[in-house]
Write an enzyme that holds these catalytic residues in place. Structure first.
Site, PDB file in Angstrom:
ATOM      1  N   PRO A 107      12.922  22.292 -23.309  1.00  0.00           N
ATOM      2  CA  PRO A 107      12.627  21.491 -24.487  1.00  0.00           C
ATOM      3  C   PRO A 107      11.327  20.704 -24.420  1.00  0.00           C
ATOM      4  CG  PRO A 107      14.510  20.619 -23.265  1.00  0.00           C
ATOM      5  CD  PRO A 107      14.205  21.967 -22.697  1.00  0.00           C
ATOM      6  N   ASN A 108      10.627  20.749 -25.524  1.00  0.00           N
ATOM      7  CA  ASN A 108       9.391  20.002 -25.792  1.00  0.00           C
ATOM      8  C   ASN A 108       8.154  20.605 -25.132  1.00  0.00           C
ATOM      9  OD1 ASN A 108      10.497  17.855 -27.459  1.00  0.00           O
ATOM     10  ND2 ASN A 108      11.575  17.229 -25.609  1.00  0.00           N
TER      11      ASN A 108
ATOM     12  N   ARG B   5       0.241  16.682 -27.172  1.00  0.00           N
ATOM     13  CA  ARG B   5       0.618  15.278 -27.002  1.00  0.00           C
ATOM     14  C   ARG B   5       0.617  14.961 -25.509  1.00  0.00           C
ATOM     15  NH1 ARG B   5       0.767  15.677 -31.784  1.00  0.00           N
ATOM     16  NH2 ARG B   5       2.356  15.193 -33.352  1.00  0.00           N
TER      17      ARG B   5
ATOM     18  N   TYR C 291       0.774  15.509 -19.037  1.00  0.00           N
ATOM     19  CA  TYR C 291       0.996  16.963 -18.980  1.00  0.00           C
ATOM     20  C   TYR C 291      -0.279  17.793 -19.121  1.00  0.00           C
ATOM     21  CZ  TYR C 291       5.827  15.437 -19.447  1.00  0.00           C
ATOM     22  OH  TYR C 291       7.037  14.819 -19.246  1.00  0.00           O
TER      23      TYR C 291
ATOM     24  N   ASN D  98      10.683  26.061 -16.030  1.00  0.00           N
ATOM     25  CA  ASN D  98      10.539  24.613 -16.181  1.00  0.00           C
ATOM     26  C   ASN D  98      11.627  24.179 -17.157  1.00  0.00           C
ATOM     27  OD1 ASN D  98       9.952  21.968 -16.681  1.00  0.00           O
ATOM     28  ND2 ASN D  98       7.740  22.273 -16.831  1.00  0.00           N
TER      29      ASN D  98
ATOM     30  N   ALA E 187      13.659  18.390 -19.600  1.00  0.00           N
ATOM     31  CA  ALA E 187      14.657  17.318 -19.449  1.00  0.00           C
ATOM     32  C   ALA E 187      16.030  17.843 -19.022  1.00  0.00           C
ATOM     33  CB  ALA E 187      14.776  16.537 -20.744  1.00  0.00           C
TER      34      ALA E 187
ATOM     35  N   GLU F 141      12.011  26.643  -9.671  1.00  0.00           N
ATOM     36  CA  GLU F 141      11.907  25.528 -10.631  1.00  0.00           C
ATOM     37  C   GLU F 141      10.511  24.936 -10.511  1.00  0.00           C
ATOM     38  OE1 GLU F 141      15.032  22.641  -9.949  1.00  0.00           O
ATOM     39  OE2 GLU F 141      13.803  21.045 -10.793  1.00  0.00           O
TER      40      GLU F 141
ATOM     41  N   HIS G 275       7.783  21.844 -12.105  1.00  0.00           N
ATOM     42  CA  HIS G 275       7.509  20.689 -12.954  1.00  0.00           C
ATOM     43  C   HIS G 275       6.020  20.402 -12.918  1.00  0.00           C
ATOM     44  CE1 HIS G 275      11.674  20.025 -13.637  1.00  0.00           C
ATOM     45  NE2 HIS G 275      11.873  20.211 -12.352  1.00  0.00           N
TER      46      HIS G 275
ATOM     47  N   ARG H  92       7.810   9.171 -11.063  1.00  0.00           N
ATOM     48  CA  ARG H  92       8.140   8.704 -12.415  1.00  0.00           C
ATOM     49  C   ARG H  92       9.497   7.975 -12.406  1.00  0.00           C
ATOM     50  NH1 ARG H  92       7.115  13.428 -16.567  1.00  0.00           N
ATOM     51  NH2 ARG H  92       7.218  11.632 -17.985  1.00  0.00           N
TER      52      ARG H  92
HETATM   53  O1  CA2 Z   1       6.915  17.554 -15.391  1.00  0.00           O
HETATM   54  C1  CA2 Z   1       7.572  18.423 -15.980  1.00  0.00           C
HETATM   55  O2  CA2 Z   1       7.204  19.587 -16.079  1.00  0.00           O
HETATM   56  C2  CA2 Z   1       8.879  18.036 -16.684  1.00  0.00           C
HETATM   57  O3  CA2 Z   1       9.787  19.129 -16.533  1.00  0.00           O
HETATM   58  C3  CA2 Z   1       8.535  17.830 -18.135  1.00  0.00           C
HETATM   59  C4  CA2 Z   1       9.731  17.350 -18.969  1.00  0.00           C
HETATM   60  C5  CA2 Z   1      10.389  16.128 -18.325  1.00  0.00           C
HETATM   61  O4  CA2 Z   1      11.552  15.793 -19.025  1.00  0.00           O
HETATM   62  C6  CA2 Z   1      10.740  16.392 -16.871  1.00  0.00           C
HETATM   63  O5  CA2 Z   1      11.292  15.213 -16.318  1.00  0.00           O
HETATM   64  C7  CA2 Z   1       9.521  16.803 -16.075  1.00  0.00           C
HETATM   65  C8  CA2 Z   1       9.261  16.962 -20.375  1.00  0.00           C
HETATM   66  C9  CA2 Z   1       8.589  18.065 -21.102  1.00  0.00           C
HETATM   67  C10 CA2 Z   1       7.925  17.499 -22.322  1.00  0.00           C
HETATM   68  O6  CA2 Z   1       6.732  18.202 -22.534  1.00  0.00           O
HETATM   69  C11 CA2 Z   1       5.797  17.645 -23.360  1.00  0.00           C
HETATM   70  C12 CA2 Z   1       4.540  18.180 -23.279  1.00  0.00           C
HETATM   71  C13 CA2 Z   1       3.545  17.681 -24.055  1.00  0.00           C
HETATM   72  C14 CA2 Z   1       3.802  16.647 -24.921  1.00  0.00           C
HETATM   73  C15 CA2 Z   1       5.057  16.103 -24.997  1.00  0.00           C
HETATM   74  C16 CA2 Z   1       6.082  16.619 -24.219  1.00  0.00           C
END
Ligand code: CA2
Length: 153
Positions: A12-13, A20, A25, A76, A79, A100, A102, A109
């Site tokens: 997700p996301n 963003r 990221y 990946n 969340a 996996e 990240h 964090r």
């Molecule tokens: O660091 C990572 O790759 C995470 O898997 C990213 C997840 C977060 O919940 C994990 O704890 C760590 C969040 C992905 C959200 O991705 C976005 C990318 C750009 C803008 C907004 C969100």
């Protein structure tokens, strides 16, 4: 026999990559990530099928598909890493290796990001190298698949 295939699964996301939160990221898009993994995999004769979803059950479906259609999964889980027993059970239920990855260093964090429900059932984990982590995950995964193939032949 068809070409060897890796699944690249993003949760997700991650469709928002590059649009963003660049400080966390980076500025590259999900398409850039897919290209990076495709190029790394192609050097070893592997093809990549990429899938992104914001829905937990869809991710479960793709993990299950990998048992028949891929040599391994780079995932990946975003969340869902920190919450999903469903993804953990799906990974446990297949015989193919799962790595996996990240983008951010989850350990520097919030504490709720420190635990992965999935890590205990994955073959490896790459954390905190930005999107280059996807390339590193692909290399580690291919190395693992190829060396296990040699051991069993
Ligand atoms: O660091 C990572 O790759 C995470 O898997 C990213 C997840 C977060 O919940 C994990 O704890 C760590 C969040 C992905 C959200 O991705 C976005 C990318 C750009 C803008 C907004 C969100």
């Amino acid at each position: 026999m068809g070409k060897k295939r890796l699944f690249l699964i993003n949760g997700p996301n991650l469709n928002m990559l590059g649009k963003r939160e660049p400080d966390t990221y980076g500025k590259k898009s999900l398409d850039d990530v897919v290209t990076l993994v495709e190029q790394a995999a192609a050097d070893f004769g592997y093809e990549v099928t990429s899938f992104q979803s914001n829905h937990e059950g869809d991710l479960v479906d793709w993990i299950q598909r990998a048992e028949e259609e891929a040599e391994g999964i780079i995932i990946n889980p975003a969340a869902y890493t920190h919450t999903s027993i469903a993804l953990r059970d799906a990974i446990s239920a297949i015989s193919k290796p799962v790595v996996e990855i990240h983008i951010s260093n989850v350990h520097e964090r919030e504490s709720f990001r420190h635990n992965s429900m999935l890590a205990p059932v994955c073959s490896g984990q790459v954390v905190g190298f930005g999107i280059d982590g996807y390339r590193l995950a692909a290399l580690g995964m291919i190395q693992k698949i190829e060396s296990e193939g040699r051991n069993h032949s």
